[in-house]
Design a protein around this motif. Structure first.
Motif, short mmCIF file in Angstrom:
data_model
loop_
_atom_site.label_atom_id
_atom_site.label_comp_id
_atom_site.label_asym_id
_atom_site.label_seq_id
_atom_site.Cartn_x
_atom_site.Cartn_y
_atom_site.Cartn_z
N PRO A 1 0.83 -1.21 0.00
CA PRO A 1 0.00 0.00 0.00
C PRO A 1 0.87 1.26 0.00
O PRO A 1 1.94 1.28 0.60
CB PRO A 1 -0.79 -0.12 1.30
CG PRO A 1 -0.02 -1.05 2.15
CD PRO A 1 0.69 -1.97 1.22
N ILE A 2 0.41 2.29 -0.68
CA ILE A 2 1.27 3.46 -0.83
C ILE A 2 0.64 4.78 -0.41
O ILE A 2 1.34 5.75 -0.22
CB ILE A 2 1.77 3.61 -2.27
CG1 ILE A 2 0.63 3.46 -3.24
CG2 ILE A 2 2.88 2.68 -2.57
CD1 ILE A 2 1.00 3.85 -4.63
N VAL A 3 -0.68 4.82 -0.29
CA VAL A 3 -1.26 6.10 0.10
C VAL A 3 -1.25 6.18 1.62
O VAL A 3 -1.75 5.31 2.30
CB VAL A 3 -2.69 6.23 -0.45
CG1 VAL A 3 -3.36 7.45 0.12
CG2 VAL A 3 -2.65 6.32 -1.94
N ARG A 4 -0.66 7.26 2.12
CA ARG A 4 -0.33 7.32 3.53
C ARG A 4 -1.03 8.52 4.14
O ARG A 4 -0.83 9.65 3.72
CB ARG A 4 1.19 7.49 3.57
CG ARG A 4 1.84 7.39 4.86
CD ARG A 4 3.32 7.66 4.60
NE ARG A 4 3.96 7.86 5.87
CZ ARG A 4 4.43 6.86 6.58
NH1 ARG A 4 4.40 5.66 6.13
NH2 ARG A 4 4.96 7.10 7.76
N VAL A 5 -1.85 8.28 5.15
CA VAL A 5 -2.51 9.40 5.82
C VAL A 5 -2.46 9.20 7.33
O VAL A 5 -2.37 8.08 7.81
CB VAL A 5 -3.99 9.54 5.40
CG1 VAL A 5 -4.12 10.07 4.01
CG2 VAL A 5 -4.74 8.27 5.59
N ALA A 6 -2.52 10.31 8.04
CA ALA A 6 -2.58 10.27 9.49
C ALA A 6 -4.04 10.42 9.91
O ALA A 6 -4.76 11.21 9.34
CB ALA A 6 -1.75 11.40 10.08
N GLU B 1 -2.78 14.93 6.36
CA GLU B 1 -1.44 14.60 5.91
C GLU B 1 -0.57 14.26 7.10
O GLU B 1 -0.65 14.89 8.15
CB GLU B 1 -0.83 15.81 5.19
CG GLU B 1 -1.51 16.08 3.87
CD GLU B 1 -0.84 17.22 3.12
OE1 GLU B 1 0.11 17.80 3.68
OE2 GLU B 1 -1.28 17.51 2.01
N ALA B 2 0.24 13.23 6.92
CA ALA B 2 1.16 12.87 7.98
C ALA B 2 2.28 13.90 8.05
O ALA B 2 2.62 14.52 7.05
CB ALA B 2 1.75 11.49 7.71
N PRO C 1 10.73 13.41 -2.89
CA PRO C 1 10.63 13.93 -1.52
C PRO C 1 9.29 13.53 -0.89
O PRO C 1 8.25 13.60 -1.54
CB PRO C 1 10.70 15.45 -1.68
CG PRO C 1 11.23 15.68 -3.03
CD PRO C 1 10.87 14.50 -3.86
N VAL C 2 9.35 13.09 0.36
CA VAL C 2 8.12 12.69 1.05
C VAL C 2 7.15 13.85 1.10
O VAL C 2 5.94 13.69 0.96
CB VAL C 2 8.45 12.20 2.47
CG1 VAL C 2 7.19 11.88 3.24
CG2 VAL C 2 9.34 10.99 2.43
N ALA C 3 7.71 15.06 1.25
CA ALA C 3 6.85 16.24 1.38
C ALA C 3 6.01 16.45 0.13
O ALA C 3 4.96 17.08 0.18
CB ALA C 3 7.71 17.47 1.64
N GLU C 4 6.48 15.93 -1.01
CA GLU C 4 5.75 16.16 -2.26
C GLU C 4 4.96 14.93 -2.67
O GLU C 4 4.45 14.86 -3.78
CB GLU C 4 6.73 16.51 -3.39
CG GLU C 4 7.68 17.64 -3.08
CD GLU C 4 7.02 18.98 -3.24
OE1 GLU C 4 5.92 19.05 -3.80
OE2 GLU C 4 7.60 19.97 -2.76
N HIS D 1 -1.17 8.31 14.21
CA HIS D 1 -1.69 7.00 13.81
C HIS D 1 -1.82 7.04 12.30
O HIS D 1 -2.63 7.77 11.76
CB HIS D 1 -3.03 6.73 14.46
CG HIS D 1 -2.94 6.73 15.96
ND1 HIS D 1 -2.71 5.60 16.68
CD2 HIS D 1 -2.98 7.74 16.85
CE1 HIS D 1 -2.64 5.89 17.95
NE2 HIS D 1 -2.80 7.20 18.08
N VAL D 2 -0.98 6.26 11.64
CA VAL D 2 -0.91 6.36 10.19
C VAL D 2 -1.44 5.08 9.58
O VAL D 2 -1.13 3.99 10.04
CB VAL D 2 0.56 6.60 9.77
CG1 VAL D 2 0.74 6.36 8.30
CG2 VAL D 2 0.98 8.00 10.13
N ILE D 3 -2.28 5.22 8.55
CA ILE D 3 -2.61 4.02 7.79
C ILE D 3 -2.15 4.17 6.36
O ILE D 3 -2.14 5.27 5.80
CB ILE D 3 -4.11 3.61 7.81
CG1 ILE D 3 -4.99 4.68 7.22
CG2 ILE D 3 -4.56 3.23 9.19
CD1 ILE D 3 -6.40 4.17 6.96
#
Lengths: 1114, 318
Positions: free
Chosen positions: A631-636, A702-703, A1024-1027, A672-674
């Motif tokens: 899985p690649i979409v990452r949200v807090a 956003e995390a 970059p993670v930020a982008e 808490h990130v999924i």
């Protein structure tokens, strides 16, 4: 028509030969669920009229709303077939149980597809007749190929060719044959890939043989006779390895209508046929054998109308004839459309219809004839003539294997792929291959996923018996009507003389009793707990309620003697027949069936293997064997009401179990990130959390992105602040002049920083060890023998190193993949000894050529690492008399140093260093790669004693940090961005778009390579993670689904730009103007972090241009 | 009467985009007209363009009436040789200003975030010792703030709980001044949280916020403890505590120095004697660190020390 009780299904489960496990796979919106509807309608669960519209297996409200399937679901169907062994023989009724799994087509849910396909023996692959092969079609075809499922191709939505594209039958034929070629090309590419691999392996084998023989021969014979030896060699070779590469038979993987594994259908209008079906019809009319006609119905064959003979294109001699398929098949279908929905006004042609019904010998009920809706008429004709379920189910029964035959062919390969396959018990292996359902056979089952079911939906809790409620009565009424409709349909079918051999197959209903129907009038009980049920396939043995069975986790390998943790033993509390929305209790299930298992809660996280024995048990759920996209979409996530945090965490744990494609993490920052497979998947997960698992409102955001700060020595740095001292040096006088300290901040060489980051684990361990040792030493109350202890310790370390030696070697290899390097940095160094670490660090310092003299002897002078005692920053003691303890020299005599008056001051300085490195001056993020040199320290005891210790501490900490900050900023500061290593597979057409997405998001391409033999490219990039927010979605959209990225964290990388850079020299001023026209990216990152943390942002104005403020309102 | 004197909406002059900066000097008030929301940025050095700050580079006695300050008045107040431009700069730098709405909002926002960042760094979930995100802290504080108005009315309900809480969070020392502070704390009403202001420093507001969060517990929180290394000469340990010089004679000093030190420590990690030194590593509530330091200084004359190993111990991922 007889009502089939569930006992009938249970009884059928026992007859392995009459069971078919199939899954329906396709690209999104190609009609999987509509097709399933038509099949379900044959069992009377839904009305045939509604089939294709209500999407019965889309049981979630959001699935219905969006019109897409999100979860795979299974249903067991009953199907009876009347078959004649020979034309004269009495038709015999054969009953089949079909376990059907409907899978989602959207790319976000592709993990569901892979788990579903492992449960099945055959696959029905749908392709939209208009859209053709789409990205997911290729994926599912690959699945079937890899999982060795027997596929059946359904070309769906044929009606679109007629009504939408308005193709003529011959045009449609060309279109269809092109489409078929496309599909076969995809299958061919898989076969080609495998063939090339085989070829390579074969060549390697030959080479090996040649070499070994050559070596032998070379030692015996002189070199000039080599030629003859080589020729002799070839002769020898043929004995054991075939000299010629053997072509494998690849015929059976292709789809060919003449072999009846292609079905043409329209799920929405409820019809489908195989060419064989038509061959049966025309065999009599044309006086040919059915088998012969079947061969000539598809392809470049033409029917001579006069001689009634089939000609190939060679014998056409310029005559304009239509291909047989067009003439005999398509034109008839087209004619029905024309007669019902065609015509000038779209109302059809009654006279033509009459002719058709007569020739087909079907009777249309008068109320349908009179109806105003031409669609109703259309489906009535087709339901009587070419019912969808018949064509499909007959093909499934005829062409897809039963569990017995499928397992015999699939299992050996499947087991070979599982880890430690050579240790699998032969008895288990045999039982699995034979699908042995005997009671005493070992039980092996694979649980593909855990399904969460509310307690009220379990059969045990459903209302039974008693009077019928209104709802049930209605339900019953609906069923009765459905039965009548079907009875009519089948009656008319049976009367048809032209096609009896085909439509002898008639389906009977399997209406189970009322328990089967979910009773929905229960109000949703808010405390309705969720139960997890394993979605499983039994490969051998018989499973019954109350049986105790071992659960093997995905990491289990039979090669391990004593697996750790030992497999758990669970008792099966219930078994269920999966009937779409409802469940049916079972007492026991034989091998070869798909079943729901209760009682695995907590024992299986996502998938696992069940086995009746631990020794020699196969592991079917190992991660290597099943390809699921990470899985690649990452949200807090955060609960809206902060008090609901517990609920949310509990819900997240449940969700992680219930959904194989979700990963839940709790970060150090408290987030808490999924991670989910896509945006759509995320939405579904959130909905599940809110409504079922957590039952509280949850917000996604956003995390937080981590950064690091560092310094470099750059060309364009301004003058040092104090030219007399030199760059990065600060002198501080504290406590009223009682303490004077000279500090120097230096950037560490890049190699050293890299080394420190990589082996942070080692520093950590050394630190922990040191603490433990100190404790130990104190226990011995000063009576320690330092040297002996240290020797013992190094010996221990050496032992560790020898076992993990290859790990370390691999770690030091700098040419490694970025991705792996990231992994190493997490684990690397954990097993390293102190001496190894020291030597490595020395080497790293050695590699720095520029200031060799400066860095000399640094390693032994390291006093501390920071931040948190373990980070990649160094505090180095450069004072004359070495006032500080060395980090590595831990046997130093504590008694003398700790009593020295300097010690408390030094510990405060060290603490200030730790604080400084944990929040740097740019935006209070940890620093990386800096060295703080303690140059000198002088004290005046008299002044020191006059100040209270409390006040001293505060002042020392504060002024040391300020001094360090200014010394840090004397260099050119850099902000380090967290990076993802991004691996993208994309076809050549979308390569450009993939590149543009990566560049726009400030990513950097590392490599691009062609993935032979497929036409796809593999692109490695750093992003970059930020982008990266929304990256997966964007890249999928831009490439129309043809590119799929994988993201792995790959450490930090400096942005080569000074966040405080402004044009200073004349040249720069000329180029950029006094304000600096181009945006400073580093500055933007720094400012965004500062803003988030509430730190003062330099140069931020409240209003941009004061004059332009609105003067009208406030 | 001339028509211009009639006050009509069309001929009113309203200063809608003007912010005044005033300076009293020599019993006179001088004003300059600036654009709104710009003066603070100018003073902080974020804005460098004077034209973006000043409406008119002139000094007024009263801006809204359009009274320009006469040269004589300026000379009188600022002394001779002062140019008008210099006076403008003087007023701009030193005068009292009207804080624009946007400026205030932004500053408030900044302080708010800073407070959150500090609070989030120092509070942990008591069971797992994990930190909360700023988002969670923000929501919890919002909840407190919205309850704030009714806190007095409902205070009776969980009074007992809060007392218990404050007793836990306060020091658990049996004697001396600490006991008194404890009593005071219990008597005090529960700390309430009313949101951030720009007048107090972020750190002190963060401490207020932490106190409020701990006493109300909208989410389970506790302060992250400090890890200290306390060393003391073994000879000192057995000595009885000298009674504090202050007026708390009612609580007689009992116990040894060691007992007293240990009473500050919430949880002891290691404790051992090596040679002449007694060493103890343990966790201390941050509020007690200062008290401990003072006690050690007062009692042992520098023969005992407390050394900070970690300011806020939180759970680490690995």
């Amino acid at each position: 028509m007889p009502v089939v009780p569930p006992e009938k299904l249970v009884q059928l489960q026992q007859q392995g030969q009459n069971v078919r496990n199939i899954c329906i796979l396709a690209h999104v919106d190609h009609g999987k669920t509509s097709l399933t509807d038509a099949l379900i309608a044959t069992n009377g669960i839904i009305s045939p009229k509604l089939a294709g519209k209500i999407r019965y297996l889309d049981s979630r409200p959001d699935e219905q709303l969006r019109g897409i399937t999100m979860e795979s679901s299974a249903i067991s169907l009953f199907f009876s077939l009347l078959r004649r062994e020979s034309p004269t023989a009495e038709p015999q009724s054969k009953e089949y149980l079909i376990n059907l799994i409907d899978s989602p087509g959207h790319i976000d849910f592709s993990s569901e597809v892979s788990t579903a396909s492992r449960l099945c023996d055959g696959a029905v692959v749908l392709v939209d007749a208009v859209e053709g092969v789409c990205s997911q079609t290729v994926t599912v075809l690959r699945h079937t190929y890899v999982e060795k499922l027997k596929p059946l191709l359904v070309i769906n939505k044929m009606d679109r060719l007629i009504t939408e594209l308005k193709l003529s039958p011959s045009e449609a034929y060309t279109h269809l044959s092109k489409l078929l070629e496309q599909v076969n090309a995809v299958m061919g590419s898989f076969a080609l890939g495998e063939r090339m691999e085989d070829d390579l392996r074969w060549r390697e084998r030959i080479d090996e043989k040649l070499q070994s023989k050559g070596a032998e021969a070379g030692s015996n014979a002189s070199s000039d006779r080599k030629g003859s030896i080589a020729s002799h060699e070839n002769g020898v070779l043929t004995d054991d390895t075939p000299a010629q590469y053997e072509e494998k038979e690849d015929e059976d993987i292709y789809f060919e209508p003449e072999r009846n594994n292609v079905i043409f259908s329209s799920a929405i209008d409820g019809w489908a046929f195989t060419p064989g079906q038509f061959a049966g019809i025309y065999a009599k009319k044309l006086g040919m054998k059915r088998e012969v006609l079947e061969k000539f119905l598809w392809g470049d064959f033409y029917l001579d109308p006069k001689t009634k003979r089939v000609l190939s294109s060679k014998h056409l001699r310029g005559r304009h004839l239509k291909p047989t398929f067009v003439q005999l098949v398509l034109e008839n279908v087209w004619a029905v459309y024309e007669a019902t929905t065609g015509g000038s006004n779209g109302k059809g042609d009654p006279t033509m219809l009459e002719k058709i019904t007569k020739s087909l010998n079907i009777s249309i009920p008068p109320y349908v004839l009179r109806s105003r809706d031409p669609k109703a008429l259309l489906s009535a004709v087709f339901a009587a003539w070419l019912p969808l379920s018949t064509a499909l189910l007959v093909s499934v029964v005829e062409h897809l294997p039963s569990p017995h035959t499928a397992q015999a062919s699939r299992m050996p390969a499947l087991l070979k792929e599982s880890p430690g396959h050579e240790h699998i018990d032969a008895r288990v292996r045999e039982a699995m291959i034979a699908s042995n359902a005997a009671k005493e056979a070992p039980v092996v089952a694979y649980v593909s996923k855990m399904v969460s079911i509310p307690e009220s939906e379990l059969p045990a809790n459903k209302r039974r018996g008693g009077a019928l409620t209104a709802e049930e009565a209605r339900e019953l009424g609906r069923k009765k009507r459905a039965e009548i409709a079907r009875a009519q349909a089948s009656a008319s079918t049976n009367g048809d003389a032209g096609m009896e051999s085909v439509t002898d197959a008639l389906s009977t209903t399997a209406i189970s009793d009322e328990q089967d129907v979910p009773i929905r009038e229960f109000p949703e009980d808010p405390s309705d707990p969720e139960h997890l049920i394993g979605f499983a396939r039994l490969f051998s043995g018989t499973l019954s309620v109350g049986q105790e069975i071992y659960v093997l986790p995905p990491k289990f390998s039979p090669a391990q003697e004593h697996p750790h943790p030992p497999p758990r033993k669970v008792t099966i509390t219930a078994l269920y027949l999966l009937m779409g929305r409802s469940l049916e209790s079972l007492t026991s299930v034989p091998a070869g069936n798909i079943v729901g298992i209760a009682g695995l809660e907590g024992a299986i996280l996502k998938s696992g293997t069940l086995c009746s024995q631990v020794q020699g048990a196969p592991n079917l759920s190992s991660t290597t064997a099943i390809s699921t996209n990470a899985p690649i979409v990452r949200v807090a996530l955060e609960p809206t009401n902060p008090g609901d945090l517990d609920k949310m965490v509990r819900g997240l744990r449940l969700l992680e179990q219930a959904d194989p494609a979700v990963v839940y993490e709790q970060l150090e920052s408290g987030e808490h990130v999924i991670l989910t497979a896509g945006e759509l998947h995320l939405e579904r997960c959130l909905k599940d959390l809110r409504e079922r698992f957590a039952r509280c409102d949850i917000q996604a955001g956003e995390a937080i992105v981590p950064y690091r700060e560092s310094i470099v020595s750059a060309e364009e740095m301004r003058e040092p602040r104090d030219p007399a001292l030199g760059r990065g040096i600060a002198e501080i006088s504290m406590v009223g002049g009682g303490l004077k300290v000279k500090l120097r901040v230096l950037p560490l060489p890049a190699k050293v920083t890299e080394y420190l980051v990589k082996y942070q684990g080692c520093v950590k361990r050394v630190w922990a060890e040191r603490m433990a040792k100190e404790r130990e030493r104190r226990d011995k109350s000063g009576q320690l023998n330092a040297s002996s202890e240290s020797n013992g310790n190094t010996a221990d370390d050496d032992a560790e190193v020898s076992t993990h030696g290859d790990d370390d070697e691999a770690g030091t290899n700098s040419d490694r993949d970025v991705k792996h390097a990231a992994d190493d940095s997490i684990e690397g160094g954990q097993t390293m000894s102190v001496d190894d670490f020291k030597n490595g660090l020395l080497e790293a310092f050695e590699e720095e050529k520029a200031d060799k003299a400066l860095w000399k002897g640094f390693v032994s002078k390291i006093t501390a690492f920071g931040p948190r005692q373990v980070g990649p920053n160094l505090l180095i003691d450069k004072t004359e008399d070495r006032v500080c303890d060395s980090f590595f020299h831990n046997q130093s005599n504590d008694a003398t140093t700790s009593t020295s008056p300097l010690h408390p001051l030094l510990s405060k300085l060290t603490h200030a260093f730790q604080l400084f490195t944990s929040s740097g001056p740019l935006c209070a993020e940890p620093t990386q790669g800096i060295a703080v040199l303690l140059e000198s320290i002088t004290t005046d005891q008299a002044i020191l004693c006059s100040h209270s210790a409390g006040a001293q501490t505060g002042e020392i900490l504060r002024s040391t940090r300020t001094a360090l900050k200014s010394a840090f900023l004397d260099w050119s500061p850099r902000i380090l961005l967290a990076m993802y290593a991004c691996e993208i597979q994309a076809s050549a057409e979308v390569l450009g778009r993939v590149y543009s997405v990566i560049t726009r998001r400030r990513g950097r391409i590392i490599s691009e390579s062609l993935l032979e033999p497929s036409p796809n490219f593999t692109i490695l990039a750093l992003l970059p993670v930020a982008e990266s927010f929304g990256f997966a979605d964007e890249i999928r959209k831009r490439s129309a689904g043809a590119a799929s990225p994988q993201l792995v964290f790959a450490g930090f990388e400096a942005l080569e730009e000074d966040p405080f850079w402004v044009p200073r020299t004349e040249e720069e001023l000329e180029d950029f103007g006094s304000l600096g026209d181009k945006e400073n990216v580093a500055r933007r990152y720094v400012d965004s972090v500062r803003e988030r943390k509430g730190l003062v942002v330099q140069g931020k104005r409240v209003v941009g241009d004061a004059e332009k403020q609105s003067t009208l309102k406030r | 009467m001339p028509a211009a004197q009639i006050n009509q909406p069309s001929n009113q002059i309203r200063l809608t985009n003007v912010s005044l900066v005033r300076l009293k000097k020599g019993k006179k008030r001088f004003e300059i007209a600036c654009y709104k929301n710009t003066v603070q940025a100018y003073r902080a050095g974020h804005e460098t363009d004077l034209d973006n700050v000043l409406q008119i580079p002139n000094v007024f006695l009263n801006v809204s009436k359009g009274q320009v300050a006469p040269n004589a008045e300026i000379e009188k107040a600022f002394g001779k040789g002062f140019k008008r431009d210099e006076v403008v700069m003087e007023i701009l730098q030193k005068g009292e200003l009207q804080v624009g709405e946007k400026e205030r909002a932004q500053e408030l926002e900044r302080v708010h975030r800073e407070v959150l960042e500090i609070v989030a760094g120092r509070l942990v979930e008591p069971k797992t010792k994990r930190v909360y995100t700023t988002g969670m802290i923000e929501k919890a504080l919002e909840q407190l703030q919205s309850q704030g108005g009714h806190a007095g009315r409902h205070a009776g309900k969980d009074e007992g709980k809060s007392r218990e809480q404050s007793a836990n969070t306060g020091s658990s020392t049996p004697n001396g001044d600490a006991g008194e502070t404890e009593a005071k704390e219990a008597a005090k009403p529960k700390p309430i949280w009313t949101g951030v202001t720009t007048t107090k420093s972020a750190k002190s507001q963060a401490l207020d916020a932490m106190r409020a969060l701990i006493s109300h517990q909208p989410i389970p929180v506790a302060r992250a403890r400090m890890r200290l290394r306390i060393t003391c000469a073994t000879a000192m340990l057995k000595q009885a505590v000298k009674s504090a010089p202050s007026a708390d004679g009612d609580a007689p000093a009992t116990g040894t120095v060691k007992d007293k030190i240990l009473s500050f420590v919430e949880q002891i990690e290691t404790q051992d004697v090596g040679g002449e030194e007694w060493e103890c590593i343990g966790f201390v509530e941050p509020g007690n660190y200062k008290l401990l330091g003072e006690f050690l200084d007062g009692q042992t004359k520098g023969r005992a020390r407390a050394e900070v190993l970690d300011t806020a111990v939180t759970h680490e991922a690995d």
